[in-house]
Design an enzyme around this catalytic site. Structure first.
Site, short mmCIF file in Angstrom:
data_model
loop_
_atom_site.label_atom_id
_atom_site.label_comp_id
_atom_site.label_asym_id
_atom_site.label_seq_id
_atom_site.Cartn_x
_atom_site.Cartn_y
_atom_site.Cartn_z
N GLN A 21 0.61 -1.28 0.00
CA GLN A 21 -0.06 0.06 -0.10
C GLN A 21 0.82 1.32 0.06
OE1 GLN A 21 -1.97 0.58 3.96
NE2 GLN A 21 -0.61 -1.03 4.75
N ARG A 22 0.25 2.39 -0.01
CA ARG A 22 0.83 3.65 0.07
C ARG A 22 1.88 3.92 -0.89
NH1 ARG A 22 1.96 3.11 6.70
NH2 ARG A 22 -0.34 2.91 7.30
N MET A 23 1.57 4.05 -2.16
CA MET A 23 2.46 4.17 -3.33
C MET A 23 1.87 5.38 -4.07
SD MET A 23 3.22 0.32 -4.34
CE MET A 23 1.48 -0.31 -3.91
N PRO A 24 1.51 6.61 -3.49
CA PRO A 24 1.87 6.94 -2.20
C PRO A 24 0.34 6.88 -1.41
CG PRO A 24 1.69 8.84 -3.45
CD PRO A 24 1.39 7.71 -4.33
#
Length: 342
Positions: free
Chosen positions: A157-160
């Site tokens: 996750q968080r990409m971004p």
């Protein structure tokens, strides 16, 4: 940011490496990637690393980073006790309150044990070293460009993950994600253009986006401005748009003209590790003068990066530590750049 280097050299069939002169030559150069084409087509880039600062792109095109500052060599991959902030570590380098060009002495894995707060005017230059970390990228601020990355398998996750501000996510290659690829909270404007999103096999994780704010309902989220334009969605991937498509907001979230997602393989062909022969092998040496630094030299096994005229900081290459005035900068842990790596 969460990086995982996995068979990265195998993606670059057009790259040929010469053992004779230890130079990397791109068989297909230029590639159309404006950053790579700015520095990578020259065979002697390792002797002028700070040329990269002139290759600015997107909202960061005018950023100085560590340009003009001394070179800091990360020689210690540990992060056992963040409160110690040991010289030679990555954490120590990014905390110093002065421009620094940060490089790595060798391949290493850095597992951060706590929040990493970066001071201003830093360039983190991982070219020539195989870097693996276990972190995430949170961006919170005004205008941010996320471009020309290859996100490989194994990332969650968080990409971004975006908070506030305006985000241009352009010409990235997402091979997979565990939960979601792009998330947001606190009403960010997200402009996704020319990316390739390849969903995982999990039928419950096909959505590219994720709302990360439990305090709002669907009616409020639909006022946020998120759009997908020219993206390629593969294996059932889907992007949930929202907002009224206001041109004014997306103009603030547009930092460059996107290239077609049909050429994403070519645009990201050089993403990842350069390989172990970049710049040759041999001892790291450095001499120079600067604020808080006496003239000195250091030796140690590394990548043979020419550092003449630059001050080298890093505790375990036997280079002398800077005078004690530098240690007062350990207290500088504010995130001036609005980028906090967790």
């Amino acid at each position: 940011m969460q990086w995982k280097v996995k068979e990265s050299l195998s993606r670059r069939q057009l790259i040929m490496m010469s053992d004779k002169d230890h130079e990397t030559v791109a068989a297909a150069c230029p590639t159309g990637n404006p950053i790579d084409d700015c520095w990578r087509c020259g065979p002697n880039w390792a002797s002028n690393r700070q040329q990269l600062a002139s290759c600015g792109f997107g909202f960061g095109r005018d950023a100085l980073g560590g340009q003009g500052g001394p070179v800091y060599i990360v020689t210690d991959s540990s992060d056992d006790d963040a409160s110690l902030n040991k010289p030679g570590t990555f954490r120590y380098g990014v905390s110093l309150n002065q421009p620094l060009w940060i490089i790595f002495s060798s391949d290493m894995t850095i597992r951060l044990k706590d929040k990493l707060m970066m001071s201003s005017f830093k360039t983190i230059d991982g070219r020539g070293a195989d870097m693996v970390t276990s972190t995430s990228l949170w961006t919170s601020g005004m205008q941010v460009t996320v471009a020309l990355n290859h996100f490989d398998e194994g990332l969650e996750q968080r990409m971004p993950r975006c908070r506030h501000g305006y985000f241009h996510i352009v010409n990235n290659d997402y091979m997979e994600w565990g939960m979601y690829a792009v998330g947001g909270s606190a009403n960010p404007t997200i402009n996704s253009q020319g990316n390739r999103y390849m969903a995982p096999a999990n039928p419950n994780a096909k959505e590219v986006t994720r709302i990360l704010d439990d305090t709002i309902g669907d009616s409020e989220w639909m006022k946020w401005d998120w759009r997908s334009e020219g993206d390629i969605l593969v294996n059932g991937a889907f992007f949930a748009p929202s907002g009224d498509g206001s041109g004014v907001k997306y103009a603030l979230a547009s930092s460059t003209d996107p290239k077609s997602a049909m050429i994403i393989d070519q645009l990201t062909i050089n993403a990842g590790v350069l390989g172990p022969t970049i710049g040759g092998s041999g001892p790291l040496t450095g001499t120079g003068t600067g604020v808080g630094a006496a003239a000195g030299s250091g030796t140690g096994e590394g990548w043979g990066i020419p550092l003449v005229g630059r001050t080298v900081y890093g505790g375990s290459v036997t280079a002398p530590l800077p005078p004690s005035i530098f240690f007062s900068f350990l207290m500088v842990i504010l995130c001036h750049l609005y980028v906090c790596i967790l």
